[in-house]
Write an enzyme that holds these catalytic residues in place. Structure first.
Site, PDB file in Angstrom:
ATOM      1  N   GLY B 311      89.773  65.644  59.663  1.00  0.00           N
ATOM      2  CA  GLY B 311      88.519  65.259  60.295  1.00  0.00           C
ATOM      3  C   GLY B 311      87.753  64.395  59.322  1.00  0.00           C
ATOM      4  N   ASP B 312      86.578  63.975  59.736  1.00  0.00           N
ATOM      5  CA  ASP B 312      85.736  63.113  58.898  1.00  0.00           C
ATOM      6  C   ASP B 312      86.506  61.878  58.401  1.00  0.00           C
ATOM      7  OD1 ASP B 312      84.081  65.240  59.409  1.00  0.00           O
ATOM      8  OD2 ASP B 312      83.246  65.334  57.419  1.00  0.00           O
ATOM      9  N   HIS B 313      86.807  61.838  57.106  1.00  0.00           N
ATOM     10  CA  HIS B 313      87.477  60.640  56.566  1.00  0.00           C
ATOM     11  C   HIS B 313      88.997  60.786  56.581  1.00  0.00           C
ATOM     12  CE1 HIS B 313      83.394  59.942  55.157  1.00  0.00           C
ATOM     13  NE2 HIS B 313      83.731  58.695  54.900  1.00  0.00           N
TER      14      HIS B 313
END
Lengths: 721, 721
Positions: B311-313
């Site tokens: 998730g995120d980056h």
């Protein structure tokens, strides 16, 4: 008030006295025979015009049987069959009714047939297939697991309409009527001579009612005698090697069966027409109108009138085409199923008068247990009346077996009511037109004027779930105070006419009515944007201007203020919010009916207002665009309420909201038609309930009216100004 | 029974005692911090693994501010604007949040931006436009009434997830965290040094939990701080001139902004991926995995574990890609919203263990008045449990503010129940797999294996009306006794693997999941026809194999027995009739839920059977095709009933109906998982009502069970054979 005239009744040999009684009762001034009935000699002396149906293409099996190579032909496509190995045998007639159609082996299959690999779209070379006449199969050298079809010519050995009537009426003994091709010189000569003789033999007949000329619309039956394929606009049965060779010379390119077979869609009216199919229609119009004129000239030479039925073998006549007037007909008659099909007849130019055959047709499929012929007659009249007030037929009539009508309790009274109102309209309008708004409304499709009042039909005025939400637009328009013009994309590119203030585009994506690939023609979209920017209106219904290209599905999404979510922009947040306060919905109570509607419509841009939503998506949206407006509807089936909404949308789109109340009635179920020159206003109640409605004349409240169910009230215009 | 282990809890500085209490109560063996919380020093001595979230790309504004040209960048597209005259000015940042994004004027706009005429699709030459930095507008020489967009680079001056957390939690004082681009050499060096120092400074931390590596999925806010665009799979924020120049060298062709901007759709996962975008993903995977390995190596050199948050980056890591295992991670952790997102984590290869962060997240958007965190926890577990029985996570955990969870009455009990069942599953399965059918089920899409368990999502496990009827297929599959393989069209062309007996294709036409233009590739359709003809099964949902071509919309209409009416074949009569008597519906009572369904599906051919209709159209159809079968569903949202229907459809399609009852429970709301090696059978009740269900083992009735709501009952396998 007129008590007689303008009415045609059918008759039959066993109905002599009854015909005379009904003729007097209803004031009919014309009598006719029909397919399956015979005009009784005893009535030939009656004081009425006598119509005789006349078939150029059938009712002469002797000729047909003597000239099997001059029987009419049709392009058929076999089943699609997937090859399992390196050869494949396709049985051509599988699924067709062999009493109707017969493979044409007289003309060289290798010249006129086409075997196509539908997995690649490539034509299979003629040395890779052969027709086995013994089995009726084509054997093809194949690539395993590719699909193949054979397009082939078949003789129409049973006239489709005769077959339909035969099945519907459960006729037993009538011989199957074979069709012959009047375009062929030998048959043509025969038919002309026969017509001359017939005219000589029937001096009492005043009107020769052609049913129709030469080419039947496409109507094919399956092996169980059920309808297999029907296209009221279809040209598939208008072919023969003789015609196609002429076409090649005229067009300057080689004919391909695929021009007619069209992947099996047979150039359905919903297909964006190909250049080749357009060429073919053009060529056929030229040839059909030329030959039809020769036929009509014969009729005229005997002092009779020539009337054409818009149906059956009408293919190639194209009443809204460029060549129709050349035929020199006195009249056209057409079946009138609703306001749209009424206008399809009454708007025809180039004839002296028009006649509408109202529903129901006196056939046992309606006049039977469980049938409701009176209800049908009323429904039909409610839809037809409002459009007659805009563009009247000159005459009305009925068809079928008079006996069925005469014996049905109360049915003759229903007809009497209809005929009375019809005559009253003529008496009050005196040949003048009702008031229309001071601008034109253009309906834009890939068909342009050729398919005026003809869009969104499969078979003549038959309801389909897929079409009613679009056909409603035309049905509403058919009775509204607007001059309607049908235009094509070339008309846009050549410059939008100054008198047009609103353009409507409706339909499913990539149909002829929406427009398909025309929407990525930069000239089209820029011309329309300019038109709206300068104050014009653009109304879209369903998937208007749709063609996925460069980040938009609706190519005029900027004008309409909406686009359709095709899954590609789910990542973009929409924040659409409802605000139903708008001129378009001012009269409207309750929900708006969008019919089948259109899913996933979202508003975009900065100048929209959403008037109706379905969850997070929109159904009715208006959009400011420069000085003009866009309006989007998810669907618009016919209803009195939707007529009102569309009328308001048109005035709004045109930027002429003020003009709307020049002549106006408040109740949504009521409408009016204003005849300024004759000083008469018709206020009609389109519902089966009593209604109170306020009449506005020149913007002022003139009268408060109470109307009976279905009432048509005539008000004196001059008393109200 | 295991009373502890396999559980990670979040903590915070003000929760020291409470953390210890809950750790003991729930048997947690790991503690973690989160975005916005801090690991309390007092807990560093606890007997548990300590996870620390680590951000390579943010939480270092000093560095970011000192190196503005190394801030992360994103390709944006301006509004589409219609030119009214010969010039047009487009304000680039209109509609974007200026605290999040800032136009990049450091790198040459003429090199990296693109102005496109969206009416023609042509690129506007760079000498026909200029950027006016003072106004933030691009001035373009235009063709009147054409539409234009500007694709441009912007700096991500506020990390999107930090911004999201900031807004969601209504943080006030926290400085906006700027993102920097770890791919750039200078920043890369800095980040590595910083990580080394951090590892040295934090000897008690056992697990460095990367959130994540280098490139954030696309999450853009509008000028009102609302989400403007979100794509959990988006690569638009993974760009910089440095990276793009490398890409050009690697790919051997010139980069165009359009490869990323993609008409404004930004290569949404629903788009059939272009060659260039596929190349870009490939290139990014190679580079990201290489650099991530260097980061992980640093962590390992300090004796710590490296864990990645999916998730995120996470962009460029592609856990189902070819390069992921090279990173050398010890573990992955991902948010688990349902069975699909559970499998998205638990099926990842190349790590030592997987951890799922269950819902709800302890954030005030759920732990608030009107919120139902206990209900969410139960719903979540019901969906997740059945898929864990197929492919278990090694650990579970929670995230957010522990305080919110601790203070919510009854919530800790709900967690205790979940954790207890989770541990019991592991205890009983002992690392063995549950029984699966003796064949593989392949899910075919244009993404192939890269998007395993990832199709039909916009943002991680968020419900959308457009997707749930398709996503249900995967949600059902996630807990079913089948080996599921995700394949692409190349896998078809290279030869369908022998162990595959059923292929599933689902989605809207011309999406990556349906496949778009791939369906007019003759090799694809012939290979699949051959596969089915020889006994395989092909299941289509929605608009499978759809691409209008040569007379068919569904290119495998012959295999499926259905096509969709696109208005072109309305003239063809269909005569479809219902016959619901079929193996697939044997257990099923009541209506089948097709979700949003699919309109206008009709059966065609000669070997179909229609199991469900909507008016004249069909929703569920089976078709014999040689030795194999086709099955068509109009939609298949997740429900226990639809799991049963799909399971039956798969066994039917594979021609293995007999195999189904090897292990079977009769009630549709119940399922089972059989661990032959450990001698255990789990029977689960997926409903919140008590159920009676009969257990079949090896085809014989073994036990009649009565299950409590949501119960998981373990039965001894050996006692029943």
């Amino acid at each position: 008030m007129e008590q007689s005239g303008r009415l045609t009744l059918p008759t039959d040999v066993d109905m002599v006295d009854e015909t005379i009684r009904l003729k007097e009762l209803l004031g009919a001034d014309a009598l006719r025979d029909c397919d399956g009935t015979t005009f009784p000699d005893a009535l030939l002396s009656q004081d009425a015009k006598k119509y005789a149906t006349y078939y150029t293409t059938r009712k002469d099996n002797e000729w047909a049987e003597a000239n099997p190579d001059e029987v009419q032909q049709e392009y058929l496509i076999s089943d699609r069959v997937t090859a399992r190995g390196e050869t494949l045998r396709i049985e051509l007639m599988k699924g067709f009714h062999r009493e109707q159609l017969k493979v044409n082996t007289i003309h060289d299959p290798k010249r006129w047939w086409e075997v196509i690999d539908r997995t690649t779209g490539e034509v299979v070379p003629t040395d890779q297939w052969d027709y086995d006449e013994a089995t009726g199969e084509v054997e093809i050298q194949t690539v395993p697991y590719h699909q193949y079809t054979v397009s082939f010519l078949a003789f129409l050995i049973w006239d489709p309409v005769h077959m339909f009537n035969f099945i519907t009426n459960d006729w037993k003994d009538a011989p199957h009527q074979i069709t012959f091709d009047v375009r062929l010189p030998k048959t043509q000569q025969h038919v002309k001579e026969k017509l001359k003789k017939w005219c000589e033999d029937n001096p009492e007949i005043n009107v020769v009612r052609f049913t129709t000329f030469f080419h039947q619309f496409t109507l094919t039956f399956d092996d169980q005698k059920r309808e297999k394929f029907v296209d009221w606009f279809g040209y598939s049965a208008s072919v023969s090697p003789y015609i196609l060779e002429q076409f090649e010379k005229w067009a300057g390119y080689k004919f391909r069966p695929e021009f007619i077979v069209d992947q099996g869609y047979h150039n359905s009216i919903f297909r964006v027409p190909s250049k080749e199919f357009r060429d073919y229609i053009e060529f056929q119009q030229i040839e059909v109108s030329k030959l039809a004129k020769e036929i009509v000239d014969i009729v005229h030479s005997y002092g009779k009138e020539a009337m054409m039925f818009v149906g059956d073998h009408w293919i190639g006549t194209e009443p809204f085409g460029k060549y129709f007037a050349n035929i020199g007909l006195d009249a056209v008659v057409g079946s009138v199923g609703d306001g749209v099909t009424m206008r399809m007849v009454s708007d025809i130019k180039g004839v002296k008068y028009t006649e509408g055959r109202l529903l129901p047709y006196f056939f046992p499929d309606v006049f039977c247990e469980g049938g409701d012929p009176i209800g049908e007659a009323k429904e039909n009249w409610l839809k037809v009346r409002r459009s007659i007030l805009r563009s009247p037929l000159d005459r009305i009539g009925y068809g079928g077996y008079l006996k069925l009508a005469a014996q049905w309790d109360g049915f003759i009274d229903a007809i009497k009511f209809v005929v009375g109102e019809f005559r009253l309209i003529h008496e009050n309008m005196q040949g003048e037109s009702a008031y229309t708004a001071p601008f034109k409304v253009a309906v834009l499709s890939a068909w342009g004027p050729l398919r005026g009042w003809m869009s969104y039909q499969v078979h003549h005025s038959i309801w389909h779930r897929e079409i009613y939400s679009y056909n409603g637009v035309l049905e509403c328009l058919s009775g509204m105070p607007f001059d309607v013009e049908f235009i094509g994309f070339d008309d846009i590119k050549n410059g939008i006419s100054d008198d047009i203030k609103v353009i409507i585009n409706f339909g499913d994506a990539e149909t002829a009515f929406s427009g398909g690939e025309n929407w990525i023609d930069a000239e089209v979209v820029t011309k329309i944007r300019e038109f709206v920017d300068n104050g014009g209106g653009f109304i879209g219904v369903g998937e208007p201007t749709a063609y996925q290209f460069e980040g938009r599905y609706f190519q005029l999404s900027d004008v309409l203020g909406v686009d359709r979510e095709m899954m590609y922009s789910l990542s973009t947040d929409k924040y659409n919010e409802l605000n139903p306060n708008h001129f378009i919905l001012e009269d409207i109570e309750g929900e708006v009916d969008f019919g089948e509607g259109m899913s996933r419509i979202y508003a975009q841009g900065e100048d929209y207002q959403i008037l109706s939503m379905d969850g997070e998506y929109s159904q009715l949206v208006v959009n400011d665009y420069g000085k003009g407006h866009g309006v989007y509807f998810a669907g618009l089936p016919y209803s009195p309420q939707n007529c009102r909404i569309l009328m308001r949308a048109i005035y709004y789109a045109a930027g002429m909201e003020e003009e709307m109340k020049k002549f106006y009635v408040t109740d949504v179920d009521t409408e009016l038609a204003v005849f300024e020159k004759t000083g008469k206003i018709a206020v009609i109640n389109n519902s089966k309930e009593a209604k109170r409605t306020d009449l506005y004349v020149n913007g002022e409240l003139a009268e408060k009216l109470e109307l009976e169910p279905m009432e048509m009230r005539w008000v004196d215009y001059n008393a109200n100004i």
